[in-house]
Write an enzyme that holds these catalytic residues in place. Structure first.
Site, mmCIF file in Angstrom:
data_model
loop_
_atom_site.group_PDB
_atom_site.id
_atom_site.type_symbol
_atom_site.label_atom_id
_atom_site.label_comp_id
_atom_site.label_asym_id
_atom_site.label_seq_id
_atom_site.Cartn_x
_atom_site.Cartn_y
_atom_site.Cartn_z
ATOM 1 N N HIS A 34 -12.588 -32.724 -8.499
ATOM 2 C CA HIS A 34 -11.735 -31.928 -7.604
ATOM 3 C C HIS A 34 -12.602 -31.044 -6.698
ATOM 4 O O HIS A 34 -12.331 -30.912 -5.506
ATOM 5 C CB HIS A 34 -10.794 -31.026 -8.407
ATOM 6 C CG HIS A 34 -9.857 -31.760 -9.321
ATOM 7 N ND1 HIS A 34 -9.921 -31.653 -10.689
ATOM 8 C CD2 HIS A 34 -8.816 -32.600 -9.060
ATOM 9 C CE1 HIS A 34 -8.960 -32.388 -11.229
ATOM 10 N NE2 HIS A 34 -8.284 -32.971 -10.283
ATOM 11 N N GLN A 150 -4.277 -45.435 -5.639
ATOM 12 C CA GLN A 150 -3.556 -44.285 -5.083
ATOM 13 C C GLN A 150 -3.957 -44.043 -3.632
ATOM 14 O O GLN A 150 -3.104 -43.705 -2.792
ATOM 15 C CB GLN A 150 -3.847 -43.053 -5.934
ATOM 16 C CG GLN A 150 -3.298 -41.755 -5.377
ATOM 17 C CD GLN A 150 -3.414 -40.627 -6.382
ATOM 18 O OE1 GLN A 150 -2.541 -40.416 -7.194
ATOM 19 N NE2 GLN A 150 -4.516 -39.884 -6.319
ATOM 20 N N ARG A 184 -8.185 -35.778 -18.056
ATOM 21 C CA ARG A 184 -7.857 -36.310 -19.384
ATOM 22 C C ARG A 184 -9.080 -36.392 -20.300
ATOM 23 O O ARG A 184 -8.919 -36.520 -21.520
ATOM 24 C CB ARG A 184 -7.204 -37.688 -19.268
ATOM 25 C CG ARG A 184 -5.801 -37.639 -18.673
ATOM 26 C CD ARG A 184 -5.127 -39.008 -18.701
ATOM 27 N NE ARG A 184 -3.719 -38.945 -18.356
ATOM 28 C CZ ARG A 184 -3.213 -39.217 -17.148
ATOM 29 N NH1 ARG A 184 -4.001 -39.562 -16.160
ATOM 30 N NH2 ARG A 184 -1.913 -39.137 -16.934
HETATM 31 P P1 AMP Z 1 -5.623 -35.400 -10.174
HETATM 32 O O1 AMP Z 1 -5.655 -33.936 -10.424
HETATM 33 O O2 AMP Z 1 -6.178 -36.218 -11.294
HETATM 34 O O3 AMP Z 1 -4.294 -35.892 -9.660
HETATM 35 O O4 AMP Z 1 -6.637 -35.647 -8.987
HETATM 36 C C1 AMP Z 1 -6.518 -34.963 -7.756
HETATM 37 C C2 AMP Z 1 -7.445 -35.601 -6.756
HETATM 38 O O5 AMP Z 1 -8.794 -35.531 -7.229
HETATM 39 C C3 AMP Z 1 -7.138 -37.089 -6.528
HETATM 40 O O6 AMP Z 1 -7.314 -37.391 -5.164
HETATM 41 C C4 AMP Z 1 -8.176 -37.764 -7.378
HETATM 42 O O7 AMP Z 1 -8.508 -39.068 -6.955
HETATM 43 C C5 AMP Z 1 -9.353 -36.822 -7.220
HETATM 44 N N1 AMP Z 1 -10.300 -37.019 -8.315
HETATM 45 C C6 AMP Z 1 -10.016 -36.995 -9.645
HETATM 46 N N2 AMP Z 1 -11.128 -37.278 -10.363
HETATM 47 C C7 AMP Z 1 -12.132 -37.489 -9.473
HETATM 48 C C8 AMP Z 1 -13.514 -37.815 -9.589
HETATM 49 N N3 AMP Z 1 -14.105 -37.997 -10.787
HETATM 50 N N4 AMP Z 1 -14.235 -37.949 -8.455
HETATM 51 C C9 AMP Z 1 -13.645 -37.774 -7.234
HETATM 52 N N5 AMP Z 1 -12.350 -37.458 -7.066
HETATM 53 C C10 AMP Z 1 -11.598 -37.313 -8.160
#
Ligand code: AMP
Length: 279
Positions: A34, A150, A184
């Site tokens: 994030h 996504q 997670r």
């Molecule tokens: P989430 O909170 O899991 O819904 O993720 C929010 C945003 O952060 C989404 O655009 C995800 O693809 C991105 N994101 C989550 N994990 C990663 C990661 N390891 N590297 C880059 N972006 C991420």
């Protein structure tokens, strides 16, 4: 940093933000993945808006909505130190008020892979992304390659609904041993955490196979299956070698390719992918 929890306070705070506005949409339990999106937005935009919203409609009835990690105090501190201008932390009732009935269905791109494994997931994602982008009204929005399908769903809906926002996709941030960062991951036991390195290893072995000249996509999928199967704590769900734009499974590895997979470790389901360009 301003914190808005209602639509009214979001609208009020949004009025005074200079353009271009960059939006980073998250479900919280923020980590360095994030942070990389927030830093990119901060570098490219005059204002940064971040949302933290665990969206109930993208979780199936048997999925982990209740158990999804939540850490509002940590998230607010992380957003503050990322120099976010406006944090939006709505309650479910703000996003889905009484009587809310409209959903967004992006068609075939939402069908395979995560769409097949999690029926209804992308309807929930597409709907909440549409609502949040409409409310925030950013010029740019930043998504992670980690959730490759996504990003395709979001590009599709932004194009099809004529939304005036540029979608920027940022590279996957990984731990030193290759595990893609994910909220997670916090829930993994030490033994499960050690086992999860099999995901990146499977992708890397598949990539090496392609780089060594293998063009039979089934052989590439077979290699990923074999690597994941070698880890007793991993319960594989799918492996894929697909066209990176349509997500159709390939017979011949060529062009822009997405290698991706999903597996469970205990009751934690993880996904990962690597994009490849094969000339
Ligand atoms: P989430 O909170 O899991 O819904 O993720 C929010 C945003 O952060 C989404 O655009 C995800 O693809 C991105 N994101 C989550 N994990 C990663 C990661 N390891 N590297 C880059 N972006 C991420």
């Amino acid at each position: 940093m301003e914190v808005a929890r209602t639509l009214a306070s979001l609208r009020r705070a949004r009025l005074s933000l200079p353009a271009p506005v960059g939006a980073v949409l998250t479900m919280g339990a923020l980590h360095d993945g994030h942070r990389s999106l927030l830093a990119r937005a901060r570098g490219e935009c005059a204002s940064v808006v971040a949302s933290v919203f665990v969206n109930p409609t993208q979780f199936g009835p048997a999925e982990d909505f209740e158990r999804y990690p939540r850490d509002e105090t940590g998230d607010l501190a992380a957003l503050e130190s990322a120099h976010v201008d406006l944090a939006f932390l709505p309650l479910v009732e703000e996003i889905y008020p009484h009587g809310s009935a409209t959903t967004v269905d992006v068609g075939p791109i939402a069908q395979p892979l995560e769409g097949a494994a999690r029926p209804g997931h992308f309807r929930g994602v597409a709907t909440v992304v549409t609502v949040l982008l409409n409310l925030i009204g950013p010029e740019r929005t930043y998504f992670g390659q980690k959730d490759a399908q996504q990003t395709l769903v979001v590009r599709r809906l932004v194009d099809d609904l004529g939304m005036p926002v540029q979608v920027v996709v940022c590279p996957t941030v990984r731990e030193a041993d290759g595990l893609a960062l994910s909220s997670r991951n916090r829930r993994l036991s030490p033994a499960e955490r050690a086992a999860t390195t099999v995901l990146f290893r499977a992708l890397e072995e598949a990539r090496a196979l392609v780089e060594a000249g293998e063009r039979d996509a089934e052989a590439v999928r077979q290699r990923m299956r074999a690597v994941v199967a070698s880890e007793p704590l991993a319960r594989p769900e799918y492996v894929s070698a697909a066209d990176a734009h349509t997500l159709r499974e390939l017979e011949v590895v060529a062009g822009e390719v997405l290698l991706s997979l999903a597996a469970r470790f205990g009751d934690t389901r993880l996904i990962d992918n690597i994009p490849l360009t094969v000339r």
